[in-house]
Design a protein around this motif. Structure first.
Motif, PDB file in Angstrom:
ATOM      1  N   VAL A  68     -14.831  54.391 109.709  1.00  0.00           N
ATOM      2  CA  VAL A  68     -13.505  54.987 109.901  1.00  0.00           C
ATOM      3  C   VAL A  68     -12.517  53.916 110.350  1.00  0.00           C
ATOM      4  O   VAL A  68     -11.379  53.853 109.859  1.00  0.00           O
ATOM      5  CB  VAL A  68     -13.567  56.152 110.914  1.00  0.00           C
ATOM      6  N   LEU A  69     -12.938  53.051 111.259  1.00  0.00           N
ATOM      7  CA  LEU A  69     -12.055  51.971 111.728  1.00  0.00           C
ATOM      8  C   LEU A  69     -11.703  51.018 110.597  1.00  0.00           C
ATOM      9  O   LEU A  69     -10.562  50.588 110.469  1.00  0.00           O
ATOM     10  CB  LEU A  69     -12.714  51.199 112.870  1.00  0.00           C
ATOM     11  N   GLN A  70     -12.678  50.681 109.766  1.00  0.00           N
ATOM     12  CA  GLN A  70     -12.429  49.766 108.651  1.00  0.00           C
ATOM     13  C   GLN A  70     -11.471  50.364 107.634  1.00  0.00           C
ATOM     14  O   GLN A  70     -10.698  49.647 107.011  1.00  0.00           O
ATOM     15  CB  GLN A  70     -13.735  49.386 107.960  1.00  0.00           C
ATOM     16  N   ALA A  71     -11.518  51.676 107.471  1.00  0.00           N
ATOM     17  CA  ALA A  71     -10.594  52.340 106.545  1.00  0.00           C
ATOM     18  C   ALA A  71      -9.159  52.240 107.047  1.00  0.00           C
ATOM     19  O   ALA A  71      -8.217  52.279 106.258  1.00  0.00           O
ATOM     20  CB  ALA A  71     -10.999  53.799 106.350  1.00  0.00           C
ATOM     21  N   ASP A  85      -3.816  56.229 113.616  1.00  0.00           N
ATOM     22  CA  ASP A  85      -4.756  56.772 114.604  1.00  0.00           C
ATOM     23  C   ASP A  85      -6.220  56.504 114.248  1.00  0.00           C
ATOM     24  O   ASP A  85      -7.093  57.337 114.520  1.00  0.00           O
ATOM     25  CB  ASP A  85      -4.545  58.276 114.792  1.00  0.00           C
ATOM     26  N   ALA A  86      -6.494  55.368 113.646  1.00  0.00           N
ATOM     27  CA  ALA A  86      -7.872  55.055 113.225  1.00  0.00           C
ATOM     28  C   ALA A  86      -8.829  55.069 114.408  1.00  0.00           C
ATOM     29  O   ALA A  86      -9.965  55.549 114.274  1.00  0.00           O
ATOM     30  CB  ALA A  86      -7.917  53.705 112.515  1.00  0.00           C
ATOM     31  N   SER A  87      -8.407  54.575 115.556  1.00  0.00           N
ATOM     32  CA  SER A  87      -9.321  54.542 116.702  1.00  0.00           C
ATOM     33  C   SER A  87      -9.627  55.947 117.203  1.00  0.00           C
ATOM     34  O   SER A  87     -10.755  56.229 117.608  1.00  0.00           O
ATOM     35  CB  SER A  87      -8.768  53.669 117.824  1.00  0.00           C
TER      36      SER A  87
END
Length: 117
Positions: A41-44, A48-50
């Motif tokens: 998810v973070l790499q995407a 608000d990725a975190s």
């Protein structure tokens, strides 16, 4: 002191009025899987990725951890089993998500920092 064998049996938590969930203890494999899901998810990236990664982490641990439940039904009031789709639907209820994060996920992470398993 590193304590071995603490809490290896499934246990029940009350997560909302009339709703109980039975959880398996969080294993190393479950943590590694949840980390991997959160990392994806973070790499995407994106807005608000975190935050989305944190949600993904808790969701992953819920999928591997929830063994049974009481007090949960479909829109017609029929009892449903804890399938991945039903767990996802349950986690859309903020009070339940928050309770799982505080009562199930949080203590496992704290135990890790205290060097207790």
């Amino acid at each position: 002191m590193l304590k071995l064998g603490v809490g290896r049996e499934p246990f029940w938590l009350d997560v909302a009025r009339g709703v109980r969930l039975q959880f398996r203890p969080i294993s190393v494999a479950a943590i590694l899987l949840a980390r991997s899901v959160a990392a994806d998810v973070l790499q995407a990236g994106g807005d608000d990725a975190s935050i989305k990664a944190g949600v993904a982490f808790t969701r992953s641990l819920s999928h591997t951890g929830i063994a049974a439940w009481e007090g949960i039904g479909d829109a017609d009031g029929n009892v449903v089993e804890p399938s991945p789709d039903n767990i996802d639907a349950l986690l859309e209820h903020w009070p339940v998500f928050d309770a799982i994060d505080r009562l199930y996920v949080g203590p496992a992470l704290i135990r890790d920092t205290e060097k207790n398993v």
